[in-house]
Design an enzyme around this catalytic site. Structure first.
Site, PDB file in Angstrom:
ATOM      1  N   LEU A 407       0.855  -1.183   0.000  1.00  0.00           N
ATOM      2  CA  LEU A 407       0.000   0.000   0.000  1.00  0.00           C
ATOM      3  C   LEU A 407       0.891   1.233   0.000  1.00  0.00           C
ATOM      4  O   LEU A 407       1.989   1.218   0.573  1.00  0.00           O
ATOM      5  CB  LEU A 407      -0.895   0.024   1.246  1.00  0.00           C
ATOM      6  CG  LEU A 407      -1.945  -1.078   1.381  1.00  0.00           C
ATOM      7  CD1 LEU A 407      -2.681  -0.924   2.711  1.00  0.00           C
ATOM      8  CD2 LEU A 407      -2.928  -1.058   0.220  1.00  0.00           C
ATOM      9  N   ASP A 408       0.414   2.317  -0.623  1.00  0.00           N
ATOM     10  CA  ASP A 408       1.132   3.591  -0.545  1.00  0.00           C
ATOM     11  C   ASP A 408       1.322   3.969   0.917  1.00  0.00           C
ATOM     12  O   ASP A 408       0.510   3.601   1.786  1.00  0.00           O
ATOM     13  CB  ASP A 408       0.331   4.706  -1.231  1.00  0.00           C
ATOM     14  CG  ASP A 408       0.275   4.544  -2.737  1.00  0.00           C
ATOM     15  OD1 ASP A 408       1.070   3.751  -3.263  1.00  0.00           O
ATOM     16  OD2 ASP A 408      -0.569   5.197  -3.360  1.00  0.00           O
ATOM     17  N   MET A 409       2.354   4.751   1.167  1.00  0.00           N
ATOM     18  CA  MET A 409       2.629   5.191   2.527  1.00  0.00           C
ATOM     19  C   MET A 409       1.408   5.856   3.155  1.00  0.00           C
ATOM     20  O   MET A 409       1.086   5.635   4.328  1.00  0.00           O
ATOM     21  CB  MET A 409       3.812   6.170   2.512  1.00  0.00           C
ATOM     22  CG  MET A 409       4.206   6.700   3.879  1.00  0.00           C
ATOM     23  SD  MET A 409       5.649   7.778   3.745  1.00  0.00           S
ATOM     24  CE  MET A 409       5.861   8.263   5.455  1.00  0.00           C
TER      25      MET A 409
END
Length: 560
Positions: A407-409
């Site tokens: 997942l994106d940060m």
């Protein structure tokens, strides 16, 4: 007369700014919230753009579908003059109405379009070489020579083809005669026949060589004339290449940038180990800083914003603030900001939550976790805490914990880890075969009219501004997302996203892009506007378990 009062590019604020405190440090240009003074300056420039009649650039605000419509990045730089007066400078990136100059905006760092400058003169010479190459390539005599050569070469091929067929038939006939001689003739006559057949074979070979030599002699003058013509074109192309490279380097050397410490550096100095990207130095930020330094003004704060129609590939919302670009501007601004006290990169100030994740489920094959927002899935360049490292600390007996997807940060939600490589491979294949079922929940800026649908916009990385993604129909990878509206509130839309493919930033781009939903996810600092967090959460996942071979599912409610 004092330059402070005569500089036409220095603009005074039209509103009272006495109660607004100056920032302690200059703006970090690659991730920032605009200072209040920068907002006031931007509004003043925007008012000017709405009312001015000095140029007629079509920003696409009235009709974005017109062919000439194109938005533009503008920038403002809050400055302090030598007499202590606070005001601002304004600039645009590239050209405006095909011009580098305007009475309101600061001039370019270097005017390569000056009619009396070396660039235009040398470009004319290169253009003349291009015209000569084009004329030679389309020359009637070359067309005639090629036509004659092609016709004659075709005749040669046919003649040789016919002789080869005859040669093959003669060879078969000789083979047949040899076999008959072996069966029926006496020894002396057999030797005599063999000698005759051998002589015929040598004669056929001699005739074949003679024919080839004859046709080669016929083709040679035509081939020589064509080669001479093409060599002239090749020599001109090489000359063009050398001239273009020399001109490019000379231009790069003339683009010189000051910094607050008073040091000067050209594009060649700044981009030491690679060719500067096209348009480097023509963006608003370098223009503003360079003009300020040259005129003894101290930079206080900066902001850049988009005005007008969004480009077809990037995502730019009219009036939104954006950071400086990475590929072109970062190396230049790293030099230009030397000597200034600059805000730190906000990423370096992010305080990771005390608990990076919660474990949702665990068995002998997998660990399912719920990642918190603003936490990296895997280690990155910033040396920030990551789920993968922290989870490995909690499971020291497992040699490797394999992260199945990321997942994106900024995104929170479910991530799967596998405890062995075999389990990882089993789960990864489900992702590749689109057999994993995922659902995200998001809050969008704006009200979607259509309650559900599918977005199909191919994506690729923006090579000039990583990690940003571009919509690209030529080189982009297939990217598809299904969405369903859940409810509305305060001109915002709550949706479910069902990603069919799994590209980097897919949901964020598909939400924000004009050809997608044209409603950025709330808090998206890359494609929309910063907020308390990115309102995107991976809430549900379903897959075939690598041990039981039964479908399992997990859900974690969104925290918003």
């Amino acid at each position: 007369m004092d330059n402070c009062t005569t500089n036409k590019y220095f603009h005074k604020f039209s509103s009272d700014i006495k109660g607004i405190a100056l920032p302690e440090n200059f703006t970090y240009p690659f991730d920032y919230r605009p200072h209040e003074l920068a907002k006031l300056a931007s509004q003043q420039v925007q008012d000017y753009l709405k009312s001015q009649n000095g140029f007629s650039h079509d920003f696409g605000l009235t009709d974005p579908k017109t062919a000439a419509a194109s938005g533009k990045m503008f920038g403002v730089l809050i400055v302090e003059q030598k007499n202590g007066e606070i005001g601002f400078l304004a600039a645009y990136s590239g050209k405006l109405e095909n011009s580098l100059y305007s009475s309101y905006f600061v001039p370019p760092v270097y005017d390569h379009l000056d009619e009396n400058g070396f660039f235009i003169k040398e470009e004319k010479q290169i253009s003349a070489i291009n015209q000569t190459i084009e004329l030679l390539a389309k020359a009637p005599q070359l067309k005639v020579l090629n036509k004659k050569y092609d016709w004659l070469a075709c005749s040669v091929d046919n003649h040789i083809k016919d002789f080869k067929a005859l040669h093959k038939a003669n060879k078969a006939s000789r083979k047949k005669l040899r076999k008959q001689a072996d069966d029926n003739l006496e020894s002396t006559k057999t030797l005599e026949l063999y000698q005759n057949l051998e002589n015929q074979s040598h004669y056929d070979q001699y005739i074949f060589k003679t024919i080839k030599a004859h046709w080669k002699k016929r083709l040679k003058p035509l081939k020589s004339a064509i080669d001479k013509h093409n060599r002239r074109i090749a020599n001109l192309k090489e000359e063009r290449k050398l001239r273009s490279a020399a001109l490019q380097n000379k231009l790069f050397a003339h683009y010189e940038f000051l910094n607050y410490a008073g040091q000067k550096a050209s594009l060649l100095d700044i981009f030491k180990h690679r060719i500067p990207p096209s348009g480097a130095g023509a963006c608003a930020a370098p223009k503003l800083l360079n003009y300020a330094y040259k005129n003894g003004m101290k930079p206080i704060a900066m902001a850049e914003y988009w005005w007008g129609k969004s480009p077809s590939s990037e995502i730019r919302f009219h009036g939104n603030y954006y950071p400086s670009c990475k590929s072109k501007c970062e190396p230049i601004l790293n030099h230009m900001l030397l000597g200034l006290s600059v805000d730190p990169n906000p990423l370096s100030l992010i305080q990771a939550p005390s608990k990076l994740f919660d474990i949702v489920f665990e068995d002998e094959a997998v660990i399912i976790i719920n990642k918190q927002p603003n936490v990296l899935s895997v280690p990155g360049k910033q040396n920030l805490p990551s789920v993968q490292i922290e989870l490995a600390k909690q499971y020291p007996d497992i040699e490797t914990l394999w992260i199945v997807h990321r997942l994106d940060m900024a995104t929170s939600g479910i991530i799967i880890f596998a405890k062995t490589k075999d389990y990882y491979t089993f789960l990864q294949k489900q992702f590749l075969d689109n057999r994993i079922q995922k659902r995200y929940i998001a809050v969008l800026e704006g009200r979607l009219a259509q309650k559900n649908g599918e977005i199909n916009l191919p994506l690729r990385v923006d090579l000039d501004n990583r990690p940003m993604q571009l919509v690209c129909y030529e080189h982009g990878k297939d990217a598809r997302t299904h969405y369903q509206v859940l409810d509305y509130s305060d001109y915002k839309t709550r949706v479910h996203f069902f990603p069919i493919t799994g590209r980097t930033h897919q949901l964020r781009v598909h939400a924000a892009h004009p050809n997608g939903l044209s409603c950025a996810i709330v808090g998206d600092d890359l494609y929309g506007k910063r907020d308390e967090r990115l309102f995107l959460h991976a809430e549900y996942i379903s897959f075939i378990h690598p041990v039981t071979l039964k479908r399992v599912e997990f859900k974690v409610e969104a925290p918003f």
